[in-house]
Design an enzyme around this catalytic site. Structure first.
Site, mmCIF file in Angstrom:
data_model
loop_
_atom_site.group_PDB
_atom_site.id
_atom_site.type_symbol
_atom_site.label_atom_id
_atom_site.label_comp_id
_atom_site.label_asym_id
_atom_site.label_seq_id
_atom_site.Cartn_x
_atom_site.Cartn_y
_atom_site.Cartn_z
ATOM 1 N N ASP A 63 -2.028 -0.917 -0.625
ATOM 2 C CA ASP A 63 -2.154 0.430 -0.085
ATOM 3 C C ASP A 63 -3.242 0.403 0.994
ATOM 4 O O ASP A 63 -4.297 -0.202 0.789
ATOM 5 C CB ASP A 63 -2.546 1.400 -1.207
ATOM 6 C CG ASP A 63 -2.343 2.853 -0.807
ATOM 7 O OD1 ASP A 63 -1.181 3.304 -0.815
ATOM 8 O OD2 ASP A 63 -3.337 3.521 -0.486
ATOM 9 N N ASP A 68 1.999 4.604 3.387
ATOM 10 C CA ASP A 68 1.175 3.439 3.739
ATOM 11 C C ASP A 68 1.092 2.455 2.579
ATOM 12 O O ASP A 68 0.101 1.752 2.404
ATOM 13 C CB ASP A 68 -0.220 3.881 4.173
ATOM 14 C CG ASP A 68 -0.964 4.651 3.079
ATOM 15 O OD1 ASP A 68 -0.303 5.141 2.138
ATOM 16 O OD2 ASP A 68 -2.199 4.775 3.163
#
Length: 215
Positions: free
Chosen positions: A65, A110
């Site tokens: 992440d 993301d």
């Protein structure tokens, strides 16, 4: 003979049309299996490919992440955020380029994932350290040097009761969340235990469930 040649000449454009139609359909199918921004496989494609891979031997499942992505978007605009996603995908591919049989994907937003064949467990810290370094390196956008951080979690499938992708992803996500709470870097999940609860689709971390490694 003349009649045969006439029929053949008439059929040629039709055959050519169907051949081109087949090419277009294959291109559409290939595009549907890939995220349009990053060029990486979508989550569904990733899951189909990796479920089969895990049954063939030990693998490491990685969840990553980006840190500071929202701040970058807010400060420099969505074009900068899109470029960060593209650069991250390229960095992920580059970091795994020597790992034959690996599969990487963008899970959404993301968040990224990868499954890599585990040939030498002692080399896993080196792999994660290299991945973190690649992803967090500065990139150029609109005349500026920009960068994002990254939190990475990994789970070795031989630490699980069975080679389950869903379980490995959850354990890797737990380790990733522990890394994020500590300010980024990477961690390797300890064993098969699931000690976290889900909050808004993410894992809620608790100390002591993953080993921290220096980024």
């Amino acid at each position: 003979m003349n009649d045969f040649m006439t029929v053949l000449a008439a059929a040629a454009p039709l055959a050519s049309g169907w051949a081109w139609h087949g090419v277009v359909m294959r291109r559409h199918l290939s595009a549907a299996r890939r995220d349009p921004l990053s060029g990486l496989p979508t989550r569904a494609t990733f899951e189909r490919r990796t479920e089969r891979a895990l049954a063939r031997g030990p693998h490491v499942v990685i969840v990553m992440d980006l840190d500071g992505f929202k701040h970058l978007n807010d400060l420099f605009g969505h074009a900068a955020g899109d470029e960060a996603i593209r650069v991250t995908a390229a960095s992920l591919n580059d970091a795994l380029s020597t790992e034959r049989g690996s599969v990487a994907a963008r899970l959404g937003g993301d968040e990224f994932a990868a499954v890599v064949p585990l040939r030498d467990r002692a080399a896993l810290p080196w792999l994660l350290r290299g991945l973190h370094g690649e992803v967090t390196a500065p990139f150029r956008h609109s005349g500026r040097d920009l960068a994002v951080g990254a939190s990475i979690g990994a789970c070795v499938t031989t630490d699980l009761p069975a080679p389950s992708l869903s379980l490995a992803l959850r354990r890797a996500d737990e380790a990733m969340y522990e890394a994020k709470r500590a300010g980024g870097g990477w961690r390797i999940a300890d064993g098969p235990a699931l000690t976290h609860t889900t909050t808004s689709g993410r894992r809620t971390g608790r100390p002591g469930t993953a080993r921290r490694r220096a980024a």
